[in-house]
Design a protein around this motif. Structure first.
Motif, PDB file in Angstrom:
ATOM      1  N   ASN A 148       0.809  -1.207   0.000  1.00  0.00           N
ATOM      2  CA  ASN A 148       0.000   0.000   0.000  1.00  0.00           C
ATOM      3  C   ASN A 148       0.846   1.262   0.000  1.00  0.00           C
ATOM      4  OD1 ASN A 148      -2.428  -1.136  -0.269  1.00  0.00           O
ATOM      5  ND2 ASN A 148      -3.007  -1.025   1.905  1.00  0.00           N
ATOM      6  N   THR A 149       2.020   1.156   0.529  1.00  0.00           N
ATOM      7  CA  THR A 149       2.866   2.335   0.546  1.00  0.00           C
ATOM      8  C   THR A 149       3.297   2.715  -0.861  1.00  0.00           C
ATOM      9  OG1 THR A 149       4.735   0.901   0.929  1.00  0.00           O
ATOM     10  CG2 THR A 149       3.776   1.965   2.864  1.00  0.00           C
ATOM     11  N   THR A 150       3.448   1.718  -1.701  1.00  0.00           N
ATOM     12  CA  THR A 150       3.885   2.035  -3.058  1.00  0.00           C
ATOM     13  C   THR A 150       2.717   2.343  -3.984  1.00  0.00           C
ATOM     14  OG1 THR A 150       3.977  -0.321  -3.475  1.00  0.00           O
ATOM     15  CG2 THR A 150       6.057   0.775  -2.982  1.00  0.00           C
ATOM     16  N   LEU A 253      -8.344  -3.830 -17.039  1.00  0.00           N
ATOM     17  CA  LEU A 253      -8.627  -3.004 -15.879  1.00  0.00           C
ATOM     18  C   LEU A 253      -7.419  -2.972 -14.962  1.00  0.00           C
ATOM     19  CD1 LEU A 253     -12.149  -4.370 -15.109  1.00  0.00           C
ATOM     20  CD2 LEU A 253     -11.631  -2.001 -15.613  1.00  0.00           C
ATOM     21  N   ASN A 254      -7.161  -1.831 -14.405  1.00  0.00           N
ATOM     22  CA  ASN A 254      -6.058  -1.696 -13.474  1.00  0.00           C
ATOM     23  C   ASN A 254      -6.518  -2.104 -12.086  1.00  0.00           C
ATOM     24  OD1 ASN A 254      -3.616  -1.039 -12.494  1.00  0.00           O
ATOM     25  ND2 ASN A 254      -3.604   1.042 -13.319  1.00  0.00           N
ATOM     26  N   ARG A 255      -5.911  -3.148 -11.564  1.00  0.00           N
ATOM     27  CA  ARG A 255      -6.255  -3.582 -10.202  1.00  0.00           C
ATOM     28  C   ARG A 255      -5.049  -3.391  -9.305  1.00  0.00           C
ATOM     29  NH1 ARG A 255     -11.742  -4.853  -9.525  1.00  0.00           N
ATOM     30  NH2 ARG A 255     -12.471  -5.546 -11.541  1.00  0.00           N
ATOM     31  N   LYS A 256      -5.255  -3.682  -8.050  1.00  0.00           N
ATOM     32  CA  LYS A 256      -4.177  -3.428  -7.108  1.00  0.00           C
ATOM     33  C   LYS A 256      -2.962  -4.312  -7.375  1.00  0.00           C
ATOM     34  CE  LYS A 256      -5.472  -2.886  -2.686  1.00  0.00           C
ATOM     35  NZ  LYS A 256      -5.694  -3.382  -1.381  1.00  0.00           N
ATOM     36  N   GLU A 257      -3.222  -5.567  -7.685  1.00  0.00           N
ATOM     37  CA  GLU A 257      -2.118  -6.514  -7.818  1.00  0.00           C
ATOM     38  C   GLU A 257      -1.684  -6.739  -9.257  1.00  0.00           C
ATOM     39  OE1 GLU A 257      -2.145  -9.929  -5.383  1.00  0.00           O
ATOM     40  OE2 GLU A 257      -1.655  -8.406  -3.912  1.00  0.00           O
ATOM     41  N   LYS A 274      -0.906 -11.013 -12.729  1.00  0.00           N
ATOM     42  CA  LYS A 274      -0.421 -10.626 -11.421  1.00  0.00           C
ATOM     43  C   LYS A 274       0.968 -10.037 -11.545  1.00  0.00           C
ATOM     44  CE  LYS A 274      -1.251 -12.360  -6.909  1.00  0.00           C
ATOM     45  NZ  LYS A 274      -1.199 -13.432  -5.984  1.00  0.00           N
ATOM     46  N   ARG A 275       1.191  -8.936 -10.891  1.00  0.00           N
ATOM     47  CA  ARG A 275       2.462  -8.249 -11.041  1.00  0.00           C
ATOM     48  C   ARG A 275       3.623  -9.121 -10.568  1.00  0.00           C
ATOM     49  NH1 ARG A 275       3.116  -4.442  -7.363  1.00  0.00           N
ATOM     50  NH2 ARG A 275       1.061  -3.615  -7.764  1.00  0.00           N
ATOM     51  N   GLN A 276       3.422  -9.718  -9.395  1.00  0.00           N
ATOM     52  CA  GLN A 276       4.492 -10.531  -8.814  1.00  0.00           C
ATOM     53  C   GLN A 276       4.853 -11.715  -9.708  1.00  0.00           C
ATOM     54  OE1 GLN A 276       5.698  -8.423  -6.480  1.00  0.00           O
ATOM     55  NE2 GLN A 276       6.182 -10.263  -5.346  1.00  0.00           N
ATOM     56  N   LYS A 277       3.841 -12.248 -10.366  1.00  0.00           N
ATOM     57  CA  LYS A 277       4.014 -13.491 -11.087  1.00  0.00           C
ATOM     58  C   LYS A 277       4.550 -13.281 -12.503  1.00  0.00           C
ATOM     59  CE  LYS A 277       1.400 -17.646 -11.533  1.00  0.00           C
ATOM     60  NZ  LYS A 277       0.104 -18.193 -11.863  1.00  0.00           N
ATOM     61  N   THR A 278       4.467 -12.054 -12.978  1.00  0.00           N
ATOM     62  CA  THR A 278       4.888 -11.777 -14.346  1.00  0.00           C
ATOM     63  C   THR A 278       6.393 -11.921 -14.499  1.00  0.00           C
ATOM     64  OG1 THR A 278       3.091 -10.227 -14.513  1.00  0.00           O
ATOM     65  CG2 THR A 278       4.797 -10.062 -16.172  1.00  0.00           C
ATOM     66  N   GLN A 279       6.815 -12.655 -15.508  1.00  0.00           N
ATOM     67  CA  GLN A 279       8.245 -12.871 -15.724  1.00  0.00           C
ATOM     68  C   GLN A 279       8.747 -12.206 -16.999  1.00  0.00           C
ATOM     69  OE1 GLN A 279      10.001 -14.879 -13.377  1.00  0.00           O
ATOM     70  NE2 GLN A 279       8.097 -14.889 -12.248  1.00  0.00           N
ATOM     71  N   ILE A 280       8.012 -12.373 -18.070  1.00  0.00           N
ATOM     72  CA  ILE A 280       8.455 -11.847 -19.357  1.00  0.00           C
ATOM     73  C   ILE A 280       7.321 -11.049 -19.998  1.00  0.00           C
ATOM     74  CG2 ILE A 280       9.434 -12.425 -21.605  1.00  0.00           C
ATOM     75  CD1 ILE A 280      10.155 -15.150 -20.526  1.00  0.00           C
ATOM     76  N   ILE A 281       7.664  -9.912 -20.570  1.00  0.00           N
ATOM     77  CA  ILE A 281       6.696  -9.183 -21.382  1.00  0.00           C
ATOM     78  C   ILE A 281       7.232  -9.133 -22.802  1.00  0.00           C
ATOM     79  CG2 ILE A 281       5.638  -6.954 -21.836  1.00  0.00           C
ATOM     80  CD1 ILE A 281       5.422  -6.421 -18.985  1.00  0.00           C
TER      81      ILE A 281
END
Lengths: 483, 170
Positions: A148-150, A253-257, A274-281
């Motif tokens: 939440n801080t970020t 849609l832009n979500r928190k995660e 999921k942001r954490q789970k993304t490895q390659i774009i």
């Protein structure tokens, strides 16, 4: 639930059931027995499906989602909430007709990484999803407060649309998509119908047809040209239609995660990046796409099995600005960087030359023997030049760029593809050098991530070593987790 | 991403993995390779001879078969025995390095902080010679995993405990 299951099982076994029909002898002699077996199988299938429907139950325990299923072998599956990574709702055409949706639950790490509940009413699915997300939130509290801080921008407000694809944009996407796939499908259909027809004709006129064929060779040539034209046009239309059906009403849609991605006309898909789970774009463009300012973006998420093109989450019709936005949200940093670049050496063409020769022979030889040596020569040289051009482009567009935060990998031939891997998401890195490459000091670099590996061919050995050293150094320095 | 102050690090200061001395695997592993090689050779010879004896094919197809098989065995010979001195590993403070191969030489670095789990195994043949294989798994599909075959018990356990300790320290 029961009916979808039944339909699916019948579909799976369909080909097996058809097999006996292939042989004519069996067809005439054993028709009765066969029909008997078929009907009993159907009956069995029916009972099995019904039983499996009855046995399929799920419920929520204190800290886990439980799932009971199985007919002969009953199993009870327990998914702890903290292991749940993704929950997505999807709907294919059968499910649409029956008015139900499927729920997919992704878990991290485990071998069987996903659980599917095939048919739920839409309301029920949404409820369950909300419930699970709610519970997950309470578990992840310490984690959540940190985040939440970020990211505290869009709280309480409606989730923001990063992209919403209108019809005109969808049309652009359709026009600019690679229509060779569609052509492939048509070739399949055409060749199989041709085989069938010639089989049929051969029964009646065995010799006449050959004579007829020789007399009509000049006609055949113009016919061939017409066919090629026809195939190109239909391929184009089919591809366009299928792409437009698939990505109909695409919205992000832009979500928190991370992002929620929805699309589809016949089969509705609801996916979560999921942001954490993304490895390659990966971003893919071609000249027409560039003209329309759109591109395809593929996001690969961590997976315990091989991530193929189908499992990547694809987003179409993304323009420059939207891509920057997606990139920034997922990787929390900007794209414009100076990369230390190592390019694929032109000597890679020597390796692909053999492929070029093979393709030429593959097209040329049948024409040489069956139609005309001159035509064979013309088509052969066209193929030779075309494949040569594609190979050349492949070499030109292949490179790897290094930067303290990212690896950028270029690939493609007619289309251009750039893949971005954050260095902290790299798992391991190798360099490979064959005995032939050794004399010219070239090597292949292989970058392994949790979402598959990337290989860059024929880059200078010393540069490969430098990239390896630097990436490795960053891997030790970083405090970022790969997931 | 404020953790990254390393942009200013000079290239010379980044440790080069080529500069460290690598340790070869246990010399007894060469014998295992020769046993495997002989078994494969005998089996193929058996298959080929039965084929030639029972199935009648034109002469050229036999010659082609024998030629292809021999070529493959020459290549495997080079890979196994010329490449044996290339089978080396190295442990640094933060990662493990492994290199293998003659026809295609491959060098891999796996940082300790990306290792998921580690396994010490022993196949039947390895047990005969009292050697072990070390399997190092990273996340994702298996292409990023590492297998170091032919370590003695002491070395395998040492590497394992070193890695486990590094994983726990995080």
């Amino acid at each position: 639930m029961f009916i979808t299951d039944l339909l699916k099982n019948v579909r799976q076994n369909f080909i097996v059931l058809l097999l006996p029909f292939v042989n004519e002898k069996i067809r005439t002699d054993y028709l009765w027995i066969f029909l008997l077996i078929l009907s009993s199988l159907l009956l069995f299938q029916f009972i099995y499906s019904y039983k499996s429907y009855l046995n399929y139950q799920f419920y929520i325990k204190k800290d886990a989602l439980c799932l009971d299923h199985g007919v002969f072998k009953k199993s009870n599956l327990e998914i702890p909430f903290y292991r749940i990574q993704n929950i997505s709702i999807e709907q294919n055409i059968i499910q649409r007709i029956l008015g139900v949706v499927g729920l997919k639950i992704d878990t991290a790490g485990a071998k069987s990484s996903e659980v599917r509940i095939k048919a739920l009413s839409e309301m029920m699915a949404n409820d369950l999803k909300r419930e699970l997300v709610e519970i997950k939130k309470t578990i992840d509290v310490p984690d959540e407060t940190k985040k939440n801080t970020t990211v505290s921008t869009n709280q309480g407000t409606e989730p923001e649309h990063v992209l919403k694809l209108g019809f005109s944009q969808l049309l652009k996407v359709g026009i600019s998509s690679n229509f060779f796939k569609g052509i492939g499908i048509i070739f399949l259909v055409l060749t199989s119908t041709y085989d069938m027809l010639s089989d049929l004709f051969n029964v009646f006129y065995d010799d006449d047809l050959n004579d007829e064929l020789y007399r009509s060779i000049p006609k055949t040539l113009s016919f061939t040209l017409f066919m090629i034209f026809f195939i190109l046009i239909t391929g184009f239309i089919i591809t366009m239609a299928s792409v437009m059906f698939k990505y109909f009403n695409l919205s992000i849609l832009n979500r928190k995660e991370g992002f929620q991605v929805n699309y589809g006309l016949l089969k509705k898909e609801n996916k979560f990046i999921k942001r954490q789970k993304t490895q390659i774009i990966e971003r893919e463009t071609n000249p027409i796409k560039k003209f329309f300012d759109t591109s395809n973006v593929y996001v690969s998420q961590a997976s315990s099995s091989r991530v193929n093109q189908k499992q990547k989450i694809g987003i179409v019709g993304v323009n420059d600005q939207q891509f920057h936005k997606i990139f920034q949200t997922l990787f929390k940093t900007d794209i414009d960087k100076q990369f230390y670049v190592a390019r694929t050496d032109i000597r890679y063409l020597i390796r692909s030359f053999w492929f070029q020769v093979l393709m030429t022979l593959l097209f040329g030889l049948p024409i040489y023997f069956f139609i005309d040596p001159v035509v064979a020569f013309v088509i052969g040289s066209i193929v030779f030049i075309a494949v040569g051009m594609i190979n050349y482009l492949t070499v030109i567009k292949s490179y790897v760029g290094y930067d303290a935060l990212f690896l950028k990998i270029g690939s493609g031939s007619i289309h251009t593809k750039s893949s971005y891997i954050p260095t902290h998401k790299v798992q391991s890195i190798s360099v490979r050098q064959s005995i032939l490459q050794r004399s010219s000091d070239l090597s292949d670099l292989i970058i392994n991530t949790a979402a598959g590996s990337k290989k860059i061919n024929f880059i200078p050995y010393d540069k490969a070593i430098t990239i390896m050293n630097n990436t490795n150094y960053n891997l030790h320095q970083t405090k970022e987790e790969w997931m | 991403m404020s953790d990254f102050s390393n942009l200013s690090v000079k290239l010379e200061n980044i440790p080069d993995f080529k500069s460290i001395e690598l340790t070869p695997i246990h010399p007894k592993f060469r014998r295992i390779l020769s046993i495997r090689y002989s078994i494969a050779l005998i089996l193929s010879a058996l298959v080929l001879s039965t084929l030639i004896y029972y199935v009648s094919l034109p002469l050229w197809s036999y010659s082609l078969m024998i030629f292809v098989t021999l070529t493959i065995f020459v290549l495997i010979y080079l890979e196994f025995f010329e490449g044996f001195p290339n089978r080396k590993f190295g442990i640094r403070e933060l990662d493990i390095i492994y290199q293998i191969g003659f026809l295609v030489k491959k060098e891999t670095i796996v940082p300790f902080n990306r290792i998921q789990h580690i396994e010490v195994t022993q196949s039947l043949l390895l047990r005969k010679f009292n050697l072990y294989s070390l399997l190092i798994y990273t996340a994702g599909e298996s292409s990023g995993d590492l297998k170091i075959a032919g370590l003695d018990h002491h070395t395998a356990q040492k590497i394992k405990s070193k890695v486990l300790q590094e994983i726990e320290d995080e």
